[in-house]
Motif scaffolding. Structure first.
Motif, PDB file in Angstrom:
ATOM      1  N   SER A   6     -28.392 -46.530  -3.844  1.00  0.00           N
ATOM      2  CA  SER A   6     -28.326 -47.337  -5.075  1.00  0.00           C
ATOM      3  C   SER A   6     -27.896 -46.725  -6.306  1.00  0.00           C
ATOM      4  CB  SER A   6     -29.909 -47.707  -5.337  1.00  0.00           C
ATOM      5  OG  SER A   6     -30.648 -48.357  -4.276  1.00  0.00           O
ATOM      6  N   SER A   7     -28.059 -45.648  -6.619  1.00  0.00           N
ATOM      7  CA  SER A   7     -27.279 -44.802  -7.636  1.00  0.00           C
ATOM      8  C   SER A   7     -25.834 -44.939  -7.421  1.00  0.00           C
ATOM      9  CB  SER A   7     -27.548 -43.411  -7.786  1.00  0.00           C
ATOM     10  OG  SER A   7     -29.058 -43.316  -8.134  1.00  0.00           O
ATOM     11  N   LEU A   8     -25.164 -44.640  -6.272  1.00  0.00           N
ATOM     12  CA  LEU A   8     -23.739 -45.203  -6.009  1.00  0.00           C
ATOM     13  C   LEU A   8     -23.389 -46.330  -6.409  1.00  0.00           C
ATOM     14  CD1 LEU A   8     -21.257 -43.987  -4.861  1.00  0.00           C
ATOM     15  CD2 LEU A   8     -22.033 -44.729  -2.603  1.00  0.00           C
ATOM     16  N   PHE A   9     -24.205 -47.264  -5.836  1.00  0.00           N
ATOM     17  CA  PHE A   9     -23.946 -48.639  -6.222  1.00  0.00           C
ATOM     18  C   PHE A   9     -23.733 -48.945  -7.646  1.00  0.00           C
ATOM     19  CE2 PHE A   9     -24.842 -53.207  -6.470  1.00  0.00           C
ATOM     20  CZ  PHE A   9     -24.161 -53.763  -5.328  1.00  0.00           C
ATOM     21  N   ASN A  10     -24.955 -48.455  -8.424  1.00  0.00           N
ATOM     22  CA  ASN A  10     -24.764 -48.722  -9.860  1.00  0.00           C
ATOM     23  C   ASN A  10     -23.745 -47.995 -10.454  1.00  0.00           C
ATOM     24  OD1 ASN A  10     -26.993 -50.369  -9.974  1.00  0.00           O
ATOM     25  ND2 ASN A  10     -28.502 -48.552  -9.964  1.00  0.00           N
ATOM     26  N   LEU A  11     -23.117 -46.819  -9.867  1.00  0.00           N
ATOM     27  CA  LEU A  11     -21.978 -46.328 -10.265  1.00  0.00           C
ATOM     28  C   LEU A  11     -20.541 -46.983 -10.268  1.00  0.00           C
ATOM     29  CD1 LEU A  11     -22.645 -42.446  -9.169  1.00  0.00           C
ATOM     30  CD2 LEU A  11     -22.490 -43.481 -11.459  1.00  0.00           C
ATOM     31  N   ILE A  12     -20.520 -47.645  -9.222  1.00  0.00           N
ATOM     32  CA  ILE A  12     -19.294 -48.281  -8.896  1.00  0.00           C
ATOM     33  C   ILE A  12     -19.303 -49.707  -9.769  1.00  0.00           C
ATOM     34  CG2 ILE A  12     -18.354 -49.711  -7.046  1.00  0.00           C
ATOM     35  CD1 ILE A  12     -19.525 -47.767  -5.132  1.00  0.00           C
ATOM     36  N   SER A  13     -20.490 -50.201  -9.858  1.00  0.00           N
ATOM     37  CA  SER A  13     -20.591 -51.568 -10.555  1.00  0.00           C
ATOM     38  C   SER A  13     -20.676 -51.467 -12.085  1.00  0.00           C
ATOM     39  CB  SER A  13     -21.893 -52.327 -10.229  1.00  0.00           C
ATOM     40  OG  SER A  13     -22.871 -51.611 -10.502  1.00  0.00           O
ATOM     41  N   GLY A  14     -20.547 -50.182 -12.545  1.00  0.00           N
ATOM     42  CA  GLY A  14     -20.667 -49.955 -14.144  1.00  0.00           C
ATOM     43  C   GLY A  14     -22.006 -49.923 -14.707  1.00  0.00           C
ATOM     44  N   ALA A  15     -23.353 -49.915 -13.876  1.00  0.00           N
ATOM     45  CA  ALA A  15     -24.427 -49.956 -14.634  1.00  0.00           C
ATOM     46  C   ALA A  15     -24.739 -48.698 -15.177  1.00  0.00           C
ATOM     47  CB  ALA A  15     -25.453 -50.335 -13.509  1.00  0.00           C
ATOM     48  N   ILE A  16     -24.291 -47.638 -14.524  1.00  0.00           N
ATOM     49  CA  ILE A  16     -24.176 -46.241 -14.922  1.00  0.00           C
ATOM     50  C   ILE A  16     -23.233 -45.542 -15.046  1.00  0.00           C
ATOM     51  CG2 ILE A  16     -26.995 -45.986 -14.330  1.00  0.00           C
ATOM     52  CD1 ILE A  16     -26.011 -44.458 -12.106  1.00  0.00           C
ATOM     53  N   ARG A  17     -22.809 -44.644 -15.919  1.00  0.00           N
ATOM     54  CA  ARG A  17     -21.630 -43.854 -16.016  1.00  0.00           C
ATOM     55  C   ARG A  17     -21.813 -42.527 -15.174  1.00  0.00           C
ATOM     56  NH1 ARG A  17     -17.944 -45.263 -19.942  1.00  0.00           N
ATOM     57  NH2 ARG A  17     -17.145 -43.119 -19.811  1.00  0.00           N
ATOM     58  N   PRO A  18     -20.615 -42.217 -14.462  1.00  0.00           N
ATOM     59  CA  PRO A  18     -20.520 -41.021 -13.686  1.00  0.00           C
ATOM     60  C   PRO A  18     -20.609 -39.756 -14.494  1.00  0.00           C
ATOM     61  CG  PRO A  18     -18.480 -42.014 -13.605  1.00  0.00           C
ATOM     62  CD  PRO A  18     -19.372 -43.086 -14.352  1.00  0.00           C
ATOM     63  N   SER A  19     -21.031 -38.838 -13.781  1.00  0.00           N
ATOM     64  CA  SER A  19     -20.766 -37.596 -14.601  1.00  0.00           C
ATOM     65  C   SER A  19     -19.441 -36.917 -14.160  1.00  0.00           C
ATOM     66  CB  SER A  19     -21.737 -36.351 -14.095  1.00  0.00           C
ATOM     67  OG  SER A  19     -23.185 -36.858 -14.246  1.00  0.00           O
ATOM     68  N   ALA A  20     -18.703 -37.483 -12.835  1.00  0.00           N
ATOM     69  CA  ALA A  20     -17.350 -37.094 -12.511  1.00  0.00           C
ATOM     70  C   ALA A  20     -17.068 -38.106 -11.577  1.00  0.00           C
ATOM     71  CB  ALA A  20     -17.659 -35.590 -12.030  1.00  0.00           C
ATOM     72  N   GLY A  21     -15.746 -38.093 -11.205  1.00  0.00           N
ATOM     73  CA  GLY A  21     -15.248 -39.145 -10.311  1.00  0.00           C
ATOM     74  C   GLY A  21     -14.612 -40.061 -10.904  1.00  0.00           C
ATOM     75  N   GLN A  22     -14.005 -41.138  -9.948  1.00  0.00           N
ATOM     76  CA  GLN A  22     -13.432 -42.184 -10.329  1.00  0.00           C
ATOM     77  C   GLN A  22     -13.488 -43.493  -9.419  1.00  0.00           C
ATOM     78  OE1 GLN A  22      -9.207 -40.726 -10.287  1.00  0.00           O
ATOM     79  NE2 GLN A  22      -8.974 -41.537 -12.271  1.00  0.00           N
ATOM     80  N   VAL A  23     -13.648 -44.748  -9.881  1.00  0.00           N
ATOM     81  CA  VAL A  23     -13.595 -46.056  -9.663  1.00  0.00           C
ATOM     82  C   VAL A  23     -12.496 -46.808  -9.703  1.00  0.00           C
ATOM     83  CG1 VAL A  23     -14.864 -48.108  -9.061  1.00  0.00           C
ATOM     84  CG2 VAL A  23     -16.111 -45.977  -9.574  1.00  0.00           C
ATOM     85  N   LEU A  24     -11.791 -47.031  -8.736  1.00  0.00           N
ATOM     86  CA  LEU A  24     -10.190 -47.708  -9.050  1.00  0.00           C
ATOM     87  C   LEU A  24     -10.318 -49.078  -8.119  1.00  0.00           C
ATOM     88  CD1 LEU A  24      -7.875 -44.660  -8.036  1.00  0.00           C
ATOM     89  CD2 LEU A  24      -8.467 -45.589 -10.384  1.00  0.00           C
TER      90      LEU A  24
END
Length: 255
Positions: free
Chosen positions: A46-64
Protein backbone atom coordinates in the motif's frame (compact mmCIF):
# COMPACT_ATOMS: atom_id res chain seq x y z
CA UNK A 1 -1.68 -5.64 -26.93
CA UNK A 2 1.04 -3.11 -27.33
CA UNK A 3 4.03 -4.16 -25.23
CA UNK A 4 5.77 -0.82 -24.66
CA UNK A 5 6.38 0.45 -21.13
CA UNK A 6 3.91 2.95 -19.66
CA UNK A 7 5.27 3.08 -16.08
CA UNK A 8 8.83 2.83 -14.76
CA UNK A 9 9.36 2.54 -11.01
CA UNK A 10 13.00 3.04 -10.11
CA UNK A 11 14.48 2.53 -6.64
CA UNK A 12 11.43 3.78 -4.75
CA UNK A 13 12.11 4.14 -1.04
CA UNK A 14 10.20 5.79 1.77
CA UNK A 15 11.17 6.16 5.41
CA UNK A 16 8.92 7.09 8.30
CA UNK A 17 11.41 7.99 11.00
CA UNK A 18 13.54 4.89 11.47
CA UNK A 19 11.03 2.64 9.69
CA UNK A 20 11.79 1.88 6.04
CA UNK A 21 8.32 1.06 4.67
CA UNK A 22 9.48 0.63 1.05
CA UNK A 23 13.09 -0.16 0.19
CA UNK A 24 14.61 0.30 -3.27
CA UNK A 25 11.73 -1.13 -5.32
CA UNK A 26 11.95 -1.14 -9.12
CA UNK A 27 9.69 -2.61 -11.82
CA UNK A 28 8.04 -1.73 -15.14
CA UNK A 29 4.39 -1.89 -16.19
CA UNK A 30 3.57 -2.46 -19.85
CA UNK A 31 0.96 -0.54 -21.81
CA UNK A 32 -2.33 -2.40 -22.17
CA UNK A 33 -1.32 -4.99 -19.56
CA UNK A 34 -2.51 -5.82 -16.05
CA UNK A 35 0.31 -5.56 -13.49
CA UNK A 36 -0.41 -6.62 -9.91
CA UNK A 37 1.40 -6.03 -6.62
CA UNK A 38 0.83 -8.65 -3.92
CA UNK A 39 2.32 -9.51 -0.56
CA UNK A 40 1.35 -10.40 3.00
CA UNK A 41 0.05 -7.80 5.42
CA UNK A 42 2.77 -5.27 6.24
CA UNK A 43 4.73 -6.04 3.08
CA UNK A 44 4.71 -2.40 1.97
CA UNK A 45 2.43 -2.76 -1.04
CA UNK A 46 0.00 0.00 0.00
CA UNK A 47 2.89 2.37 0.71
CA UNK A 48 4.33 1.53 -2.69
CA UNK A 49 0.96 2.23 -4.30
CA UNK A 50 0.76 5.59 -2.53
CA UNK A 51 4.27 6.49 -3.68
CA UNK A 52 3.41 5.72 -7.30
CA UNK A 53 0.09 7.62 -7.20
CA UNK A 54 1.54 10.72 -5.54
CA UNK A 55 -0.28 10.33 -2.21
CA UNK A 56 3.07 10.34 -0.38
CA UNK A 57 6.49 11.59 -1.45
CA UNK A 58 9.40 9.14 -1.70
CA UNK A 59 12.60 9.48 0.27
CA UNK A 60 14.43 8.25 -2.83
CA UNK A 61 13.72 6.88 -6.30
CA UNK A 62 11.68 7.85 -9.34
CA UNK A 63 8.25 7.32 -10.89
CA UNK A 64 8.27 7.74 -14.67
CA UNK A 65 4.92 7.77 -16.49
CA UNK A 66 5.23 7.55 -20.28
CA UNK A 67 8.84 8.67 -19.87
CA UNK A 68 7.92 11.76 -17.86
CA UNK A 69 9.24 12.14 -14.32
CA UNK A 70 6.17 12.30 -12.06
CA UNK A 71 7.98 11.59 -8.78
CA UNK A 72 6.14 13.15 -5.85
CA UNK A 73 3.61 14.99 -8.01
CA UNK A 74 0.24 15.74 -6.44
CA UNK A 75 -2.61 13.36 -7.36
CA UNK A 76 -4.32 16.08 -9.45
CA UNK A 77 -1.13 16.50 -11.47
CA UNK A 78 -0.99 12.73 -11.91
CA UNK A 79 -4.58 12.75 -13.16
CA UNK A 80 -3.84 15.56 -15.59
CA UNK A 81 -0.96 13.49 -16.96
CA UNK A 82 -3.22 10.45 -17.51
CA UNK A 83 -2.85 8.41 -14.31
CA UNK A 84 -5.89 7.81 -12.07
CA UNK A 85 -6.45 5.74 -8.95
CA UNK A 86 -9.14 4.24 -6.77
CA UNK A 87 -8.84 3.78 -3.01
CA UNK A 88 -8.88 0.79 -0.67
CA UNK A 89 -11.67 2.48 1.30
CA UNK A 90 -14.52 3.60 -0.95
CA UNK A 91 -14.05 7.30 -1.71
CA UNK A 92 -17.38 8.65 -2.96
CA UNK A 93 -19.81 11.46 -2.14
CA UNK A 94 -22.35 9.22 -0.44
CA UNK A 95 -24.90 12.02 -0.02
CA UNK A 96 -24.96 12.73 -3.78
CA UNK A 97 -26.60 10.66 -6.54
CA UNK A 98 -24.57 8.31 -8.70
CA UNK A 99 -24.96 10.65 -11.68
CA UNK A 100 -23.65 13.64 -9.71
CA UNK A 101 -20.61 11.70 -8.47
CA UNK A 102 -19.77 10.94 -12.08
CA UNK A 103 -20.51 14.49 -13.27
CA UNK A 104 -18.10 16.01 -10.76
CA UNK A 105 -15.37 13.62 -11.86
CA UNK A 106 -16.13 14.13 -15.55
CA UNK A 107 -15.65 17.90 -15.31
CA UNK A 108 -11.95 17.11 -15.61
CA UNK A 109 -12.65 16.15 -19.23
CA UNK A 110 -13.18 19.87 -19.83
CA UNK A 111 -9.83 20.65 -18.12
CA UNK A 112 -11.66 22.31 -15.23
CA UNK A 113 -13.53 24.75 -17.44
CA UNK A 114 -16.87 23.21 -16.53
CA UNK A 115 -16.36 23.06 -12.79
CA UNK A 116 -18.40 26.19 -11.95
CA UNK A 117 -20.68 26.20 -14.99
CA UNK A 118 -24.31 25.16 -15.04
CA UNK A 119 -24.92 21.46 -15.43
CA UNK A 120 -26.64 21.89 -18.80
CA UNK A 121 -23.62 23.74 -20.20
CA UNK A 122 -21.17 20.94 -19.47
CA UNK A 123 -21.94 18.96 -22.61
CA UNK A 124 -18.70 17.01 -22.80
CA UNK A 125 -18.89 16.04 -19.14
CA UNK A 126 -22.54 15.03 -19.39
CA UNK A 127 -21.85 12.89 -22.44
CA UNK A 128 -19.06 11.16 -20.49
CA UNK A 129 -21.45 10.59 -17.56
CA UNK A 130 -24.01 8.92 -19.83
CA UNK A 131 -21.28 6.78 -21.38
CA UNK A 132 -20.05 5.61 -17.96
CA UNK A 133 -23.53 4.90 -16.62
CA UNK A 134 -24.16 2.61 -19.58
CA UNK A 135 -20.66 1.08 -19.52
CA UNK A 136 -20.95 0.16 -15.83
CA UNK A 137 -24.61 -0.93 -15.97
CA UNK A 138 -25.73 1.77 -13.54
CA UNK A 139 -28.81 2.92 -15.50
CA UNK A 140 -31.32 1.85 -12.83
CA UNK A 141 -29.20 3.38 -10.05
CA UNK A 142 -28.19 6.66 -11.70
CA UNK A 143 -30.45 8.84 -9.56
CA UNK A 144 -29.94 6.91 -6.31
CA UNK A 145 -27.70 8.34 -3.60
CA UNK A 146 -24.30 6.67 -3.73
CA UNK A 147 -24.66 5.81 -0.04
CA UNK A 148 -27.65 3.59 -0.83
CA UNK A 149 -25.76 1.37 -3.26
CA UNK A 150 -24.54 -2.08 -2.29
CA UNK A 151 -20.84 -2.46 -1.51
CA UNK A 152 -20.20 -4.07 -4.90
CA UNK A 153 -22.06 -1.27 -6.69
CA UNK A 154 -20.11 1.36 -4.78
CA UNK A 155 -16.82 -0.22 -5.79
CA UNK A 156 -17.99 -0.35 -9.40
CA UNK A 157 -19.01 3.30 -9.22
CA UNK A 158 -15.63 4.24 -7.79
CA UNK A 159 -13.88 2.64 -10.77
CA UNK A 160 -16.24 4.54 -13.08
CA UNK A 161 -15.38 7.79 -11.26
CA UNK A 162 -11.67 7.07 -11.67
CA UNK A 163 -12.20 6.51 -15.40
CA UNK A 164 -14.20 9.71 -15.95
CA UNK A 165 -11.13 11.69 -17.03
CA UNK A 166 -10.10 9.00 -19.54
CA UNK A 167 -6.77 8.01 -17.92
CA UNK A 168 -4.30 5.80 -19.74
CA UNK A 169 -3.16 4.07 -16.54
CA UNK A 170 -5.61 3.11 -13.78
CA UNK A 171 -4.35 2.18 -10.31
CA UNK A 172 -6.77 0.04 -8.30
CA UNK A 173 -6.19 -0.42 -4.57
CA UNK A 174 -7.78 -3.67 -3.32
CA UNK A 175 -10.69 -3.48 -5.81
CA UNK A 176 -12.39 -6.65 -4.48
CA UNK A 177 -11.97 -6.01 -0.75
CA UNK A 178 -15.13 -6.95 1.14
CA UNK A 179 -16.90 -8.22 -1.97
CA UNK A 180 -19.02 -11.32 -2.26
CA UNK A 181 -17.85 -14.09 -4.56
CA UNK A 182 -20.32 -12.98 -7.25
CA UNK A 183 -19.21 -9.33 -7.03
CA UNK A 184 -15.57 -10.42 -7.19
CA UNK A 185 -16.27 -12.37 -10.38
CA UNK A 186 -18.05 -9.35 -11.87
CA UNK A 187 -15.11 -7.10 -10.98
CA UNK A 188 -12.65 -9.54 -12.50
CA UNK A 189 -14.65 -9.53 -15.74
CA UNK A 190 -14.78 -5.72 -15.66
CA UNK A 191 -11.00 -5.42 -15.22
CA UNK A 192 -10.42 -7.86 -18.06
CA UNK A 193 -12.71 -5.86 -20.33
CA UNK A 194 -10.93 -2.59 -19.50
CA UNK A 195 -7.56 -4.13 -20.36
CA UNK A 196 -9.02 -5.56 -23.58
CA UNK A 197 -10.03 -2.01 -24.53
CA UNK A 198 -6.38 -0.92 -24.19
CA UNK A 199 -6.35 0.54 -20.69
CA UNK A 200 -3.24 -0.18 -18.61
CA UNK A 201 -3.93 -1.29 -15.04
CA UNK A 202 -1.86 -1.56 -11.86
CA UNK A 203 -3.52 -3.45 -9.01
CA UNK A 204 -2.77 -3.92 -5.34
CA UNK A 205 -4.84 -6.96 -4.45
CA UNK A 206 -5.10 -9.46 -1.58
CA UNK A 207 -6.87 -12.23 -3.53
CA UNK A 208 -4.01 -14.39 -4.78
CA UNK A 209 -6.09 -16.55 -7.08
CA UNK A 210 -7.67 -13.50 -8.67
CA UNK A 211 -4.23 -12.00 -9.28
CA UNK A 212 -2.89 -15.20 -10.80
CA UNK A 213 -5.91 -15.55 -13.10
CA UNK A 214 -6.01 -11.91 -14.13
CA UNK A 215 -2.49 -10.52 -14.33
CA UNK A 216 0.07 -10.34 -17.10
CA UNK A 217 2.83 -9.47 -14.62
CA UNK A 218 3.07 -9.88 -10.85
CA UNK A 219 5.31 -8.06 -8.38
CA UNK A 220 5.67 -9.67 -4.94
CA UNK A 221 6.51 -7.50 -1.92
CA UNK A 222 7.91 -8.79 1.38
CA UNK A 223 9.04 -6.70 4.35
CA UNK A 224 9.12 -3.52 2.27
CA UNK A 225 11.24 -4.89 -0.56
CA UNK A 226 10.54 -6.58 -3.88
CA UNK A 227 10.85 -10.31 -3.39
CA UNK A 228 10.14 -11.45 -6.96
CA UNK A 229 8.43 -10.45 -10.19
CA UNK A 230 7.41 -12.02 -13.47
CA UNK A 231 4.52 -13.80 -15.19
CA UNK A 232 2.02 -15.41 -12.79
CA UNK A 233 3.16 -19.01 -13.32
CA UNK A 234 6.80 -18.08 -12.80
CA UNK A 235 6.02 -16.16 -9.62
CA UNK A 236 3.81 -18.92 -8.24
CA UNK A 237 6.62 -21.45 -8.77
CA UNK A 238 9.28 -19.31 -7.07
CA UNK A 239 10.39 -21.11 -3.84
CA UNK A 240 11.05 -17.81 -2.04
CA UNK A 241 7.56 -16.58 -2.86
CA UNK A 242 5.99 -19.85 -1.77
CA UNK A 243 7.86 -19.74 1.52
CA UNK A 244 7.05 -16.08 2.22
CA UNK A 245 3.49 -15.86 1.01
CA UNK A 246 1.58 -18.54 -0.86
CA UNK A 247 1.73 -21.17 1.86
CA UNK A 248 0.14 -18.80 4.37
CA UNK A 249 -2.38 -17.60 1.80
CA UNK A 250 -3.47 -21.14 0.99
CA UNK A 251 -3.86 -22.03 4.64
CA UNK A 252 -5.93 -18.89 5.19
CA UNK A 253 -8.14 -19.66 2.20
CA UNK A 254 -9.03 -23.06 3.72
CA UNK A 255 -9.47 -21.78 7.27
Amino acid sequence: MNGDTILNVRGLTVRFGTLVAVSDVSFDAQRGHITSVIGPNGAGKSSLFNLISGAIRPSAGQVLFEGRDMTGQRPDKMLAAGLARSFQITNLFFELPVRENLRLAAQFVENGRGLFRGIAASRVALARVDELIERFALQTRADELAGFLSHGEQRRLEIAVALAARPRLLLLDEPTQGMSHADTQDTEALIRSLAAEGLSLLLVEHDVELVMNLSDHVVVMHQGAKLAEGPPLQVRADPAVQAAYFGDAREASHA
